[in-house]
Design a protein around this motif. Structure first.
Motif, mmCIF file in Angstrom:
data_model
loop_
_atom_site.group_PDB
_atom_site.id
_atom_site.type_symbol
_atom_site.label_atom_id
_atom_site.label_comp_id
_atom_site.label_asym_id
_atom_site.label_seq_id
_atom_site.Cartn_x
_atom_site.Cartn_y
_atom_site.Cartn_z
ATOM 1 N N GLY A 295 0.576 3.831 -3.048
ATOM 2 C CA GLY A 295 -0.093 5.070 -2.687
ATOM 3 C C GLY A 295 0.643 6.323 -3.119
ATOM 4 N N VAL A 296 1.883 6.195 -3.567
ATOM 5 C CA VAL A 296 2.634 7.407 -3.907
ATOM 6 C C VAL A 296 2.967 7.416 -5.393
ATOM 7 C CG1 VAL A 296 3.606 7.657 -1.615
ATOM 8 C CG2 VAL A 296 4.828 6.340 -3.321
ATOM 9 N N PRO A 297 3.127 8.609 -5.984
ATOM 10 C CA PRO A 297 3.476 8.681 -7.401
ATOM 11 C C PRO A 297 4.918 8.216 -7.646
ATOM 12 C CG PRO A 297 2.878 10.852 -6.525
ATOM 13 C CD PRO A 297 2.968 9.936 -5.380
ATOM 14 N N LEU B 226 21.497 8.773 1.552
ATOM 15 C CA LEU B 226 21.596 9.004 2.991
ATOM 16 C C LEU B 226 21.498 7.694 3.772
ATOM 17 C CD1 LEU B 226 19.336 12.149 3.548
ATOM 18 C CD2 LEU B 226 21.816 12.038 3.539
ATOM 19 N N ILE C 259 7.098 9.563 -9.391
ATOM 20 C CA ILE C 259 8.043 10.687 -9.331
ATOM 21 C C ILE C 259 8.637 10.822 -7.938
ATOM 22 C CG2 ILE C 259 8.024 13.173 -9.076
ATOM 23 C CD1 ILE C 259 7.223 13.576 -11.646
ATOM 24 N N THR C 260 7.785 10.734 -6.903
ATOM 25 C CA THR C 260 8.336 10.881 -5.558
ATOM 26 C C THR C 260 9.235 9.694 -5.232
ATOM 27 O OG1 THR C 260 6.390 9.866 -4.599
ATOM 28 C CG2 THR C 260 6.427 12.248 -4.684
ATOM 29 N N THR D 107 5.658 14.850 1.526
ATOM 30 C CA THR D 107 5.034 14.742 0.205
ATOM 31 C C THR D 107 4.378 13.377 0.034
ATOM 32 O OG1 THR D 107 6.875 16.084 -0.534
ATOM 33 C CG2 THR D 107 5.465 15.159 -2.219
ATOM 34 N N MET D 108 5.147 12.345 0.376
ATOM 35 C CA MET D 108 4.591 11.007 0.245
ATOM 36 C C MET D 108 3.387 10.838 1.162
ATOM 37 S SD MET D 108 7.760 8.419 -0.070
ATOM 38 C CE MET D 108 8.274 7.864 -1.670
ATOM 39 N N ILE E 102 10.451 14.753 1.679
ATOM 40 C CA ILE E 102 9.936 13.616 0.898
ATOM 41 C C ILE E 102 8.877 12.889 1.715
ATOM 42 C CG2 ILE E 102 10.532 11.429 -0.167
ATOM 43 C CD1 ILE E 102 11.748 13.412 -1.832
ATOM 44 N N PHE F 255 12.461 10.592 -6.878
ATOM 45 C CA PHE F 255 13.087 11.631 -6.059
ATOM 46 C C PHE F 255 13.738 11.001 -4.841
ATOM 47 C CE2 PHE F 255 10.608 15.456 -7.605
ATOM 48 C CZ PHE F 255 11.738 16.155 -7.926
ATOM 49 N N TYR G 218 0.180 12.134 -0.490
ATOM 50 C CA TYR G 218 -0.377 11.235 -1.505
ATOM 51 C C TYR G 218 -0.916 9.965 -0.859
ATOM 52 C CZ TYR G 218 1.374 14.150 -5.213
ATOM 53 O OH TYR G 218 1.587 15.202 -6.055
ATOM 54 N N LEU G 219 -0.195 9.496 0.142
ATOM 55 C CA LEU G 219 -0.603 8.272 0.824
ATOM 56 C C LEU G 219 -1.944 8.474 1.521
ATOM 57 C CD1 LEU G 219 0.917 5.709 0.821
ATOM 58 C CD2 LEU G 219 1.864 6.257 3.039
ATOM 59 N N SER H 218 -4.635 8.522 -1.096
ATOM 60 C CA SER H 218 -4.893 7.189 -1.641
ATOM 61 C C SER H 218 -5.629 6.326 -0.643
ATOM 62 C CB SER H 218 -3.586 6.491 -1.989
ATOM 63 O OG SER H 218 -2.885 7.228 -2.903
ATOM 64 N N LYS I 25 -2.127 11.047 -8.692
ATOM 65 C CA LYS I 25 -0.695 10.771 -8.624
ATOM 66 C C LYS I 25 0.018 11.282 -9.868
ATOM 67 C CE LYS I 25 -1.575 6.481 -7.144
ATOM 68 N NZ LYS I 25 -1.197 5.070 -7.186
ATOM 69 N N ILE J 211 14.705 14.151 4.009
ATOM 70 C CA ILE J 211 13.866 13.118 4.620
ATOM 71 C C ILE J 211 12.516 13.683 5.017
ATOM 72 C CG2 ILE J 211 13.678 11.586 6.597
ATOM 73 C CD1 ILE J 211 16.576 10.989 6.304
ATOM 74 N N VAL K 73 4.670 18.479 -5.673
ATOM 75 C CA VAL K 73 5.995 17.905 -5.905
ATOM 76 C C VAL K 73 6.947 18.963 -6.433
ATOM 77 C CG1 VAL K 73 7.273 16.237 -7.268
ATOM 78 C CG2 VAL K 73 5.109 15.592 -6.248
ATOM 79 N N ALA L 256 8.679 19.353 -3.009
ATOM 80 C CA ALA L 256 9.750 18.358 -3.126
ATOM 81 C C ALA L 256 10.804 18.809 -4.124
ATOM 82 C CB ALA L 256 9.175 17.010 -3.537
ATOM 83 N N MET M 268 17.183 10.490 -1.189
ATOM 84 C CA MET M 268 17.237 9.889 0.140
ATOM 85 C C MET M 268 18.109 8.645 0.211
ATOM 86 S SD MET M 268 13.440 10.469 1.491
ATOM 87 C CE MET M 268 13.286 9.375 2.874
ATOM 88 N N GLU N 72 0.826 -1.212 0.000
ATOM 89 C CA GLU N 72 0.000 0.000 0.000
ATOM 90 C C GLU N 72 0.855 1.256 0.000
ATOM 91 O OE1 GLU N 72 -3.083 0.097 -0.600
ATOM 92 O OE2 GLU N 72 -3.343 -2.072 -0.567
ATOM 93 N N LEU N 73 2.003 1.177 0.671
ATOM 94 C CA LEU N 73 2.895 2.334 0.709
ATOM 95 C C LEU N 73 3.349 2.705 -0.698
ATOM 96 C CD1 LEU N 73 4.377 4.014 2.995
ATOM 97 C CD2 LEU N 73 6.368 2.691 2.365
#
Lengths: 365, 390
Positions: A203-205, A219, A207-208, B363-364, B360, A211, B367-368, B371, B328, B357, B342, B346, A216, A199-200
């Protein structure tokens, strides 16, 4: 005694058969339909002739420079001059044969697997999955057998698009299967981890995700390890894609009658045995069209890697518009990019529909 | 006397195995997060990145070309987040509305008995769903809208709307005090329509007589607000865009980024929705249509009372996932510089503030949340509208 002799049948009226009958039935069956038909013909008349004039009849095909484009139509010279770059990116031209032979080999392997009735498919499949990735790596990257090393930042164009989508798929499929099994599992910890993961990512596009993999990911790993930009994109794409794949596979698992599972248990098969021998072969077979469709989505989505600075097909075409020698040919460029994407996606979706019909037969009651 | 059955070893017991496996799995996940968390802390310390959400109160110092709430360069990063979010919501809502309308039209056209119309719809679907969305966005933005003439040579439709490289200019409605009455009349007519509809249904069930609900509703919708409009001496006029110097002033400006994104999202998603609508209508078995005809329902009523309610059961779940995809996909805005979440947050904010961190994750998170809440609603709807099988 009266004998009844029927008259011979009259032929159907000429307005209900042949071309006229077809026209009446399909184009002018009612006043409203006639209006629609005429309007559609008018719109097509307005759009199609100018388009074909631009794309074919008035187009410029021959030459090497911008000055060769003297006609009003499209300047395909631009595409011709840049064609190699659009296909291979900045790959050294003397090494193109490596890319071509690698893709030819892959195409041959896939074609062999798809054509029905050929022998020893299991071996070919095993080689495609286990052996071919190494061959492809050796050919693309080099460094083996005296092949010159070509760094990944030189890869680009259609070649990169194909690499991104096939490698993404290669990792997403097995991982997706594991996730789907996890989501269906009776073990609460495994199930919840799978659900959260799926689901994670869903649930996100994308693009992210890209990114995230470019900003990230560095890191999260020890600082002395540097990961190549292409590899980072591939990690992001694979994670993202495996979540979608998991949902497709889950559809197949759920469609399988419960009796299959119970029969496998009754035979005394262990969990993995029953999955490997009974459940997955049937479940995967029913979702092959779904898998192909997901692959089409992935193929289109790889165009997003432009955002993190990789030069895939769309990205390299987009960047070619800034060339001062060739300003103003963006329509030709987009048209060419669209044509390439379209041919790939359309043929794959036709194949998936063909499969769907073929696989459907056995299940129809 | 039989020998006592030898107990299996404890590690071969399925129950124990499941527990062991899950403990290992959980430990693996925890270790993994511990590992990357540790690395992240170390790396951020090395690079001098601070953590926490304090940056949200810092001054942003960059402009945003489209903001639905007042915003200027002096505002905080927190405000850029809200501005970006609102822009995302704007393009998503507009896109969903347009794509649904266009998608339904094309889906129905695909099933039309008119051969030419059906073929045109099929070609539309096959072309646009097989092209990457990003390519379509680029096409509309760089190849179409960016090649429009400058403000002085705008394409225009009368004195009402202007189209040039800087955007689309349309009149802005200006409301005067009396306009509240028109809105009130509109609300009143809607309330009346609902009451009429309920009453007509009840009467039909009791007596079998039908009432022309559609016609009377349309009449009400037009007449009541029109009366109010005239009675309050036309309290609405339009502010026209006018060329002043090098640019247009007044009216509503639709920036080309929004127009391109909206066009591409609409056209792409409509091709997918059309297929969903088609498959939904085809999923209703032909027997249903025949039965409805046998009952004496006319084609229009058959569609309205028999086919559409059943098709909706198939259409709505898939439609929701298309809506989610559209939301999305609106994040592709960043490629042409439309200031969505975004792109603004972002993108620019991350580059300036550097707190990867947190940004992002936020932003996530947006969307989460979107959704998950939509799929939650969906599951609820699905459970409610599922076929009750006896």
């Amino acid at each position: 005694m009266i004998v009844h002799t029927p008259h011979p049948d009259l032929p159907p009226p000429s307005t209900s058969v042949g071309v006229i009958g077809w026209l009446r039935n399909n184009l002018f069956s009612s006043p409203l339909n006639s209006v629609f038909t005429l309007a559609a013909i008018y719109v097509l008349y307005q759009l199609l002739p100018p388009f074909f004039n631009w794309a074919i009849f008035d187009a410029n095909w021959i030459g090497d420079t911008k000055e060769a484009c003297t006609n009003d139509g499209a300047c395909w010279v631009f595409i011709r001059v840049r064609f190699n770059q659009f296909m291979f990116g900045f790959y050294p031209p003397s090494q193109y044969w490596r890319v071509i032979s690698s893709f030819l080999l892959f195409g041959g392997l896939i074609a062999y697997l798809l054509i029905e009735g050929l022998p020893k498919k299991a071996w070919i499949a095993a080689f495609t999955v286990i052996g071919y990735p190494f061959v492809a790596y050796a050919l693309f990257y080099g460094g083996f057998f005296g092949l010159e090393v070509v760094e990944t930042y030189k890869w680009g164009g259609l070649m990169l698009t194909l690499i991104l989508s096939t490698v993404g798929m290669f990792f997403a499929l097995p991982f997706g299967i594991v996730l789907a099994l996890g989501r269906q599992s009776a073990m609460p910890v495994a199930r919840s981890i799978s659900i959260v993961f799926i689901e994670l990512w869903r649930g996100v596009p994308l693009i992210t995700v890209l990114f995230m993999s470019s900003v990230m990911l560095p890191l999260f790993i020890p600082e002395d390890i540097r990961i190549d930009k292409l590899i980072r994109a591939l990690i992001g794409i694979s994670m993202f894609q495996s979540a979608y794949m998991a949902e497709v596979v889950r559809g197949g698992l759920q469609a399988l009658p419960k009796g299959q599972n119970e029969a496998a248990e009754a035979l005394g098969l262990s969990y993995w045995q029953s999955m490997y021998l009974i459940v997955l072969p049937q479940a995967l077979k029913t979702v092959i069209p779904g898998i192909v469709n997901t692959f089409i989505e992935l193929f289109k989505d790889t165009s997003l890697v432009m955002i993190i600075g990789l030069f895939d097909l769309l990205s390299i075409i987009q960047s070619s518009f800034t060339d001062a020698k060739w300003l103003g040919f963006s329509v030709e460029g987009y048209f060419f990019a669209g044509l390439v994407y379209w041919i790939f996606c359309f043929s794959m979706s036709q194949y998936s529909q063909h499969l769907e019909k073929k696989l459907h037969k056995g299940h129809k009651r | 006397m039989s020998k006592p059955v030898k107990a299996t070893a404890w590690w071969n017991n399925a129950h124990n195995r499941a527990i062991m496996f899950q403990v290992l799995l959980a430990a693996g996940v925890v270790l993994f997060f511990f590992y990357i968390g540790n690395n992240a802390l170390h790396n951020m310390e090395q690079r001098g990145i601070t953590t926490g959400f304090k940056f949200l109160n810092q001054k942003a110092g960059f402009g945003i070309i489209q903001h639905l709430i007042p915003y200027n360069e002096g505002n905080t990063y927190g405000r850029t987040f809200v501005v970006g979010l609102l822009n995302t919501i704007l393009v998503s809502v507009l896109g969903i509305i347009c794509a649904t309308i266009l998608g339904f039209l094309i889906g129905v056209a695909r099933l039309s008995s008119n051969w030419l119309i059906a073929k045109i719809a099929a070609v539309y679907i096959e072309i646009f769903r097989n092209l990457p969305l990003l390519l379509q966005i680029f096409f509309w933005y760089f190849a179409v809208l960016r090649t429009l003439p400058s403000a002085r040579n705008s394409l225009h439709f009368g004195q009402w709307a202007f189209l040039n490289i800087r955007g689309i200019y349309v009149p802005r409605p200006v409301y005067e005090p009396g306009f509240g009455w028109v809105v009130a009349a509109f609300g009143l007519s809607i309330a009346t329509i609902i009451i009429i509809k309920l009453w007509a249904k009840k009467r039909q069930e009791q007596t079998g007589q039908q009432f022309p609900v559609l016609l009377s509703s349309l009449g009400l919708l037009i007449i009541l607000p029109a009366i109010a409009y005239v009675a309050t001496s036309t309290p609405l006029h339009w502010e026209m865009p006018q060329l002043k110097g090098f640019n247009f002033r007044g009216g509503i400006t639709i920036i080309p980024e929004l127009a391109a994104l909206l066009l591409a999202l609409t056209i792409y998603t409509a091709s997918l929705i059309a297929e969903i609508v088609r498959s939904g209508i085809l999923s209703v078995s032909h027997g249903q249509t025949e039965a409805a005809h046998a009952l004496g329902l006319r084609p229009g009523k058959t569609l309205q009372l028999v086919i559409i309610p059943q098709a909706m059961r198939v259409i709505i779940p898939q439609m929701t996932s298309q809506y989610l995809n559209l939301v999305k996909n609106s994040s592709l805005a960043t490629a042409i510089g439309y200031p969505d979440l975004v792109s603004v947050f972002a993108g620019t904010t991350l580059n300036q503030a550097g707190q990867a961190i947190e940004i992002i994750a936020m932003t996530m998170g947006v969307y989460l949340t979107l959704s998950l809440s939509i799929s939650f609603l969906m599951n609820w709807y699905n459970a409610r509208s599922m076929l009750k099988e006896r």
